[in-house]
Design a protein around this motif. Structure first.
Motif, short mmCIF file in Angstrom:
data_model
loop_
_atom_site.label_atom_id
_atom_site.label_comp_id
_atom_site.label_asym_id
_atom_site.label_seq_id
_atom_site.Cartn_x
_atom_site.Cartn_y
_atom_site.Cartn_z
N LEU A 50 0.84 -1.20 0.00
CA LEU A 50 0.00 0.00 0.00
C LEU A 50 0.87 1.25 0.00
O LEU A 50 0.58 2.22 -0.70
N THR A 51 1.96 1.21 0.76
CA THR A 51 2.88 2.35 0.78
C THR A 51 3.45 2.60 -0.61
O THR A 51 3.48 3.74 -1.08
N ASP A 52 3.89 1.55 -1.28
CA ASP A 52 4.44 1.70 -2.62
C ASP A 52 3.38 2.19 -3.61
O ASP A 52 3.67 3.04 -4.45
N ASP A 53 2.17 1.67 -3.50
CA ASP A 53 1.10 2.09 -4.41
C ASP A 53 0.77 3.57 -4.23
O ASP A 53 0.62 4.31 -5.21
N LEU A 54 0.65 4.00 -2.98
CA LEU A 54 0.31 5.40 -2.73
C LEU A 54 1.46 6.34 -3.09
O LEU A 54 1.23 7.46 -3.55
N THR A 55 2.69 5.87 -2.90
CA THR A 55 3.84 6.68 -3.32
C THR A 55 3.85 6.83 -4.83
O THR A 55 4.07 7.94 -5.36
N ALA A 56 3.59 5.75 -5.54
CA ALA A 56 3.54 5.82 -7.00
C ALA A 56 2.42 6.73 -7.46
O ALA A 56 2.58 7.52 -8.41
N GLU A 57 1.27 6.66 -6.80
CA GLU A 57 0.15 7.54 -7.15
C GLU A 57 0.50 9.00 -6.90
O GLU A 57 0.16 9.89 -7.68
N ALA A 58 1.21 9.26 -5.80
CA ALA A 58 1.62 10.63 -5.50
C ALA A 58 2.57 11.16 -6.58
O ALA A 58 2.43 12.30 -7.05
N PHE A 59 3.53 10.33 -7.00
CA PHE A 59 4.45 10.79 -8.04
C PHE A 59 3.76 10.90 -9.40
O PHE A 59 4.17 11.71 -10.23
N THR A 60 2.72 10.13 -9.60
CA THR A 60 1.93 10.31 -10.83
C THR A 60 1.28 11.68 -10.83
O THR A 60 1.28 12.38 -11.85
N GLN A 61 0.74 12.07 -9.67
CA GLN A 61 0.13 13.40 -9.57
C GLN A 61 1.19 14.50 -9.70
O GLN A 61 0.93 15.55 -10.29
#
Length: 157
Positions: A50-61
């Motif tokens: 979940l941490t990796d997914d949310l970090t990736a989503e943040a960098f996508t934004q």
């Protein structure tokens, strides 16, 4: 005749290439810090996926909105990226809250819209079968008694 000692001037970078370079720099510089920030905001710190997914989503934004960033210093840039990361985590849990399963035991005395005797429980076994919880004056609910009687009859058939 061209002088081989002098390298040719590098071609000018397009704005898109400049954004690519800026994003690559931001990503490599801030990835560990943003991952730690996201991990600190997740309730189950062991959930690395979940941490990796949310970090990736943040960098996508960050990638999508980098052209809007007006930060001039490293501190301002990290602050901007961290704000996006915090909002990404908050958005994830906001969405999860609205789709999370919740127990719907509305038969519990706490959810009743009338005063009930807590000690009696909702369906308390009694000597002559089940009875409903006592309503304020000690009587049982006649509608519920009738529903239980019908349910017992259909089960016996």
């Amino acid at each position: 005749m061209a002088n081989s000692a002098m390298p040719a001037a590098p071609p000018a970078m397009t704005p898109a290439q400049q954004l690519n370079e800026r994003f690559a720099t931001i990503y490599t510089d801030y990835l560990p810090r943003v991952t730690a920030l996201v991990g600190s905001r997740i309730f189950n710190a062991d959930d690395k996926h979940l941490t990796d997914d949310l970090t990736a989503e943040a960098f996508t934004q960050v990638w999508l909105h980098l052209h809007k960033c007006t930060a001039t210093t490293d501190a301002q840039t990290f602050s901007w990226v961290a704000t996006i990361a915090r909002r990404t985590v908050a958005g994830h849990f906001r969405l999860k809250k609205n789709t999370m399963e919740r127990p719907a035991d509305l038969g519990d005395w706490q959810y009743a819209n009338r005063p009930m005797d807590q000690a009696a429980g909702y369906y308390t076994p009694s000597g002559n079968g089940f009875r409903t919880a006592a309503i304020g004056n000690g009587d049982s609910d006649p509608d519920m008694d009738e529903a239980l009687r019908r349910a017992r009859q259909t089960v016996k058939r």
